[in-house]
Design a protein around this motif. Structure first.
Motif, mmCIF file in Angstrom:
data_model
loop_
_atom_site.group_PDB
_atom_site.id
_atom_site.type_symbol
_atom_site.label_atom_id
_atom_site.label_comp_id
_atom_site.label_asym_id
_atom_site.label_seq_id
_atom_site.Cartn_x
_atom_site.Cartn_y
_atom_site.Cartn_z
ATOM 1 N N MET A 1 0.840 -1.172 0.000
ATOM 2 C CA MET A 1 0.000 0.000 0.000
ATOM 3 C C MET A 1 0.892 1.245 0.000
ATOM 4 O O MET A 1 2.048 1.187 0.338
ATOM 5 C CB MET A 1 -0.925 0.001 1.221
ATOM 6 C CG MET A 1 -1.722 -1.264 1.365
ATOM 7 S SD MET A 1 -3.488 -1.255 1.544
ATOM 8 C CE MET A 1 -4.141 0.277 1.214
ATOM 9 N N ALA A 2 0.321 2.329 -0.332
ATOM 10 C CA ALA A 2 1.060 3.578 -0.467
ATOM 11 C C ALA A 2 1.420 4.193 0.874
ATOM 12 O O ALA A 2 0.865 3.864 1.908
ATOM 13 C CB ALA A 2 0.238 4.562 -1.288
ATOM 14 N N VAL A 3 2.337 5.117 0.804
ATOM 15 C CA VAL A 3 2.754 5.900 1.967
ATOM 16 C C VAL A 3 2.101 7.268 1.853
ATOM 17 O O VAL A 3 2.213 7.931 0.824
ATOM 18 C CB VAL A 3 4.300 6.049 2.010
ATOM 19 C CG1 VAL A 3 4.726 6.976 3.125
ATOM 20 C CG2 VAL A 3 4.967 4.687 2.151
ATOM 21 N N GLU A 4 1.398 7.667 2.896
ATOM 22 C CA GLU A 4 0.791 9.001 2.933
ATOM 23 C C GLU A 4 1.679 9.899 3.774
ATOM 24 O O GLU A 4 2.009 9.568 4.908
ATOM 25 C CB GLU A 4 -0.606 8.957 3.535
ATOM 26 C CG GLU A 4 -1.614 8.270 2.670
ATOM 27 C CD GLU A 4 -3.016 8.301 3.259
ATOM 28 O OE1 GLU A 4 -3.253 9.040 4.246
ATOM 29 O OE2 GLU A 4 -3.868 7.567 2.739
ATOM 30 N N LEU A 5 2.048 11.045 3.208
ATOM 31 C CA LEU A 5 2.891 12.003 3.902
ATOM 32 C C LEU A 5 2.141 13.312 4.018
ATOM 33 O O LEU A 5 1.721 13.894 3.021
ATOM 34 C CB LEU A 5 4.214 12.209 3.148
ATOM 35 C CG LEU A 5 5.161 13.266 3.698
ATOM 36 C CD1 LEU A 5 5.588 12.934 5.127
ATOM 37 C CD2 LEU A 5 6.374 13.398 2.795
ATOM 38 N N ARG A 6 1.949 13.743 5.255
ATOM 39 C CA ARG A 6 1.304 15.021 5.514
ATOM 40 C C ARG A 6 2.358 15.943 6.109
ATOM 41 O O ARG A 6 2.732 15.803 7.278
ATOM 42 C CB ARG A 6 0.114 14.823 6.453
ATOM 43 C CG ARG A 6 -1.033 14.068 5.800
ATOM 44 C CD ARG A 6 -2.179 13.758 6.741
ATOM 45 N NE ARG A 6 -1.944 12.601 7.596
ATOM 46 C CZ ARG A 6 -2.021 11.325 7.210
ATOM 47 N NH1 ARG A 6 -2.285 11.038 5.971
ATOM 48 N NH2 ARG A 6 -1.818 10.334 8.059
ATOM 49 N N LEU A 7 2.851 16.822 5.271
ATOM 50 C CA LEU A 7 3.813 17.835 5.711
ATOM 51 C C LEU A 7 2.977 19.005 6.214
ATOM 52 O O LEU A 7 2.382 19.727 5.423
ATOM 53 C CB LEU A 7 4.717 18.248 4.551
ATOM 54 C CG LEU A 7 5.620 17.141 4.027
ATOM 55 C CD1 LEU A 7 6.141 17.470 2.635
ATOM 56 C CD2 LEU A 7 6.764 16.892 4.986
ATOM 57 N N LEU A 8 2.919 19.185 7.507
ATOM 58 C CA LEU A 8 1.990 20.149 8.096
ATOM 59 C C LEU A 8 2.619 21.483 8.446
ATOM 60 O O LEU A 8 1.911 22.449 8.689
ATOM 61 C CB LEU A 8 1.335 19.524 9.327
ATOM 62 C CG LEU A 8 0.489 18.296 8.995
ATOM 63 C CD1 LEU A 8 0.154 17.516 10.246
ATOM 64 C CD2 LEU A 8 -0.761 18.706 8.251
ATOM 65 N N GLY A 9 3.923 21.533 8.474
ATOM 66 C CA GLY A 9 4.623 22.778 8.750
ATOM 67 C C GLY A 9 6.052 22.656 8.258
ATOM 68 O O GLY A 9 6.875 22.016 8.904
ATOM 69 N N VAL A 10 6.320 23.235 7.109
ATOM 70 C CA VAL A 10 7.653 23.167 6.511
ATOM 71 C C VAL A 10 8.169 24.591 6.325
ATOM 72 O O VAL A 10 7.570 25.373 5.585
ATOM 73 C CB VAL A 10 7.626 22.440 5.145
ATOM 74 C CG1 VAL A 10 9.005 22.406 4.523
ATOM 75 C CG2 VAL A 10 7.061 21.034 5.294
ATOM 76 N N PRO A 11 9.268 24.939 6.992
ATOM 77 C CA PRO A 11 9.847 26.266 6.784
ATOM 78 C C PRO A 11 10.187 26.480 5.309
ATOM 79 O O PRO A 11 10.630 25.553 4.619
ATOM 80 C CB PRO A 11 11.113 26.243 7.647
ATOM 81 C CG PRO A 11 10.853 25.187 8.679
ATOM 82 C CD PRO A 11 10.017 24.152 7.982
#
Length: 151
Positions: A1-11
């Protein structure tokens, strides 16, 4: 299954370093953290979630949640909040957190040493402090307008 990435705060300074993961048009302004951005992406199942989490952590200052569910197996969720560090969780097929036996033993030991801190020890074991902070950053930015600074 896929990898879900939630980048919620990236400078903003890290956007170019993540160009291999996130296309320029996928970035959205993070309205809660000034000068930061967010993106939600799905990566292929061949991605090593531990290596990706390590890479993001080394960049520094990034709030993220990475989830990899595997068919008929336990999945992994990795939470990262600057100042709190990373928290790795085992999850079942619908995303519920599973507690490994050694963590339960640690919980029992800490609880026997300090029974009055039951709630804080439990929250730490479950990763609630991480999840609380990341949940504050999960904002649908489709309806958010950014007013440019003048002057």
């Amino acid at each position: 299954m896929a990898v879900e990435l939630r980048l919620l705060g990236v400078p903003a300074k890290h956007l170019t370093e993540l160009a291999d993961l996130v296309k320029k048009n996928q970035w959205r302004v993070q309205p809660v953290l000034s000068g930061q951005f967010q993106a939600f992406i799905t990566l292929g199942e061949d991605v090593d979630s531990s290596q990706l989490a390590s890479r993001l952590f080394r960049l520094g200052g990034i709030h993220f949640e990475l989830e990899q569910l595997m068919q008929d197996q336990l999945g992994v969720r990795i939470l990262c909040v600057p100042g709190l560090g990373m928290k790795r969780q085992l999850i079942d097929e619908i995303g519920r957190v599973l507690i490994p036996e050694n963590e339960l033993e640690n919980f029992a030991q800490k609880l026997s040493e300090n029974p009055s801190s039951h709630q804080s020890i439990y929250r730490q074991m479950m990763g609630f402090a991480h999840q609380d902070r990341l949940d504050e950053l999960k904002i649908n930015t489709d309806l958010v307008s950014v007013i440019p600074k003048v002057g």
